[in-house]
Design a protein around this motif. Sequence first.
Motif, PDB file in Angstrom:
ATOM      1  N   PHE A 245       1.203  -1.352   4.104  1.00  0.00           N
ATOM      2  CA  PHE A 245       0.712  -2.723   4.300  1.00  0.00           C
ATOM      3  C   PHE A 245       1.033  -3.558   3.060  1.00  0.00           C
ATOM      4  CE2 PHE A 245      -2.433  -6.057   3.777  1.00  0.00           C
ATOM      5  CZ  PHE A 245      -2.521  -6.602   5.040  1.00  0.00           C
TER       6      PHE A 245
ATOM      7  N   GLU B 126      -0.025   4.152   0.764  1.00  0.00           N
ATOM      8  CA  GLU B 126      -0.411   5.066   1.830  1.00  0.00           C
ATOM      9  C   GLU B 126       0.192   4.648   3.176  1.00  0.00           C
ATOM     10  OE1 GLU B 126      -2.221   7.926   1.710  1.00  0.00           O
ATOM     11  OE2 GLU B 126      -2.216   7.755  -0.468  1.00  0.00           O
ATOM     12  N   CYS B 127       0.061   3.344   3.498  1.00  0.00           N
ATOM     13  CA  CYS B 127       0.461   2.929   4.847  1.00  0.00           C
ATOM     14  C   CYS B 127       1.529   1.841   4.856  1.00  0.00           C
ATOM     15  CB  CYS B 127      -0.759   2.459   5.644  1.00  0.00           C
ATOM     16  SG  CYS B 127      -1.371   0.853   5.139  1.00  0.00           S
TER      17      CYS B 127
ATOM     18  N   CYS C 179      -7.211  -1.470   0.975  1.00  0.00           N
ATOM     19  CA  CYS C 179      -6.171  -1.838   1.937  1.00  0.00           C
ATOM     20  C   CYS C 179      -6.836  -2.196   3.265  1.00  0.00           C
ATOM     21  CB  CYS C 179      -5.202  -0.668   2.118  1.00  0.00           C
ATOM     22  SG  CYS C 179      -4.004  -0.971   3.427  1.00  0.00           S
TER      23      CYS C 179
ATOM     24  N   CYS D 249      -5.301   0.630   6.151  1.00  0.00           N
ATOM     25  CA  CYS D 249      -5.715   2.046   6.170  1.00  0.00           C
ATOM     26  C   CYS D 249      -7.055   2.279   5.495  1.00  0.00           C
ATOM     27  CB  CYS D 249      -4.644   2.933   5.547  1.00  0.00           C
ATOM     28  SG  CYS D 249      -4.467   2.712   3.761  1.00  0.00           S
TER      29      CYS D 249
ATOM     30  N   CYS E 227       0.855  -1.190   0.000  1.00  0.00           N
ATOM     31  CA  CYS E 227       0.000   0.000   0.000  1.00  0.00           C
ATOM     32  C   CYS E 227       0.892   1.241   0.000  1.00  0.00           C
ATOM     33  CB  CYS E 227      -0.895  -0.004   1.232  1.00  0.00           C
ATOM     34  SG  CYS E 227      -1.831   1.512   1.419  1.00  0.00           S
TER      35      CYS E 227
HETATM   36 ZN   LIG Z   1      -2.911   1.104   3.415  1.00  0.00          ZN
END
Ligand SMILES: [Zn+2]
Length: 400
Positions: free
Chosen positions: A363, A360-361, A372, A375, A358
């Motif tokens: 993962f 963004e985070c 995800c 997040c 991911c």
């Molecule tokens: Zn994420």
Amino acid sequence: MPTESTFLLAGLFLLLAAAGWALGRFGERDIEDVAPPLNVDYLKGLNFLLNEHTDQALEHFLAMVRVDDKTIETHFALGSLFRRRGEVDRAIRIHQNIIARPDLAAEQRDQALYSLAKDYLHAGLLDRAEKLFVRLAEGSRYQVQALESLCGIYEQEKEWQKAIDAGQRLEVLGGRSLALQIAHYYCELAEAAAASNDYAAARQHVKKAQSGRPRTMRGALTRAHIARETDDNKTALRLYHRIIEEHTYLIAEALPEIVATYEREGSTAGLDRALRSMLKSNPDMMSLVAYTAIVNNIGGIPVIDECVERYLLEEPTLAEFVDLQQLTEADEETHDQALQKVRGALSKLAAATPRYQCQECGFSSQRLLWQCPSCRNWETQRPASRVQFETVLQHNITSH
Ligand SMILES: [Zn+2]
């Protein structure tokens, strides 16, 4: 031993005491019988807290402090502190205690309902949380937050039509586009309809998924899937090729389907032509084709096998583990056996290695996930730019 949050709770208690004292001194000076500062009740509550007797402290607190305009913020602070500590039952009792007050102002009631809804959400009591958020979404200053929480609840419950309705209201009230998120909700509906063979409904949902901007390629994947299921191989192939052209990272989703479709048609020559033309216009795809073939155990197709062989020889880390001489000079049978052995080993390694991450985070997962799980963002996963076989191989060598 008292923990840091115990001291925080105790601090709140002291604040409450101070508020009572200040009111007594300055707020209601004409009243003679105000509580003295730090009276016995407060000290008793404080003592419970410092000795980790939180239950007794809570009972003491609920019984002792009358909720009024002056102390209500402390009640809210205490409630959210309990929630953050994971003591949701206590948070719920505090917030219910506030709501039970008959002459509560509308704004404070909404705040208490919103806090209680968050407690329920935290406790996994989705039905109760949903009811409160629906009420707050109808008209309160928590409308936007309530609709955001409702989207999250409906995602968890896979109530996609409700999620779409909440998302569309949120777009209007929050003033920001949720087109991508809503497109995924429609794709979920489309996939569910396709799974129960209702292809007409599935097509309708895909159409809606593709009406907003930005578009998700998932809509095209679902359409291709429907075409494949309804034996419209021509459309399926056109869509799968377009998906790879526009988003090369989706090759792992599309290539196995392309191979299966051509094989079903008995057209190995067609597959060979299509892939060679794809690789000619985009030679960088070679390693992606090879990796996808290794992970999905796709073999016996000359153009794909050539990609895999070149990939094994050109990847510097892998070259150390491949006997080049054996591969290049051996007779055909030995050559194929050696290649097969390396492919098998890599396939196992790849299966144990997260491929997608991911953005963004961070993962990571082995398969592509549209949302995800960590997040909760949509379509934020991308594959690692190249497979970290180096790390995996080293890990395997040192752990055996
Ligand atoms: Zn994420």
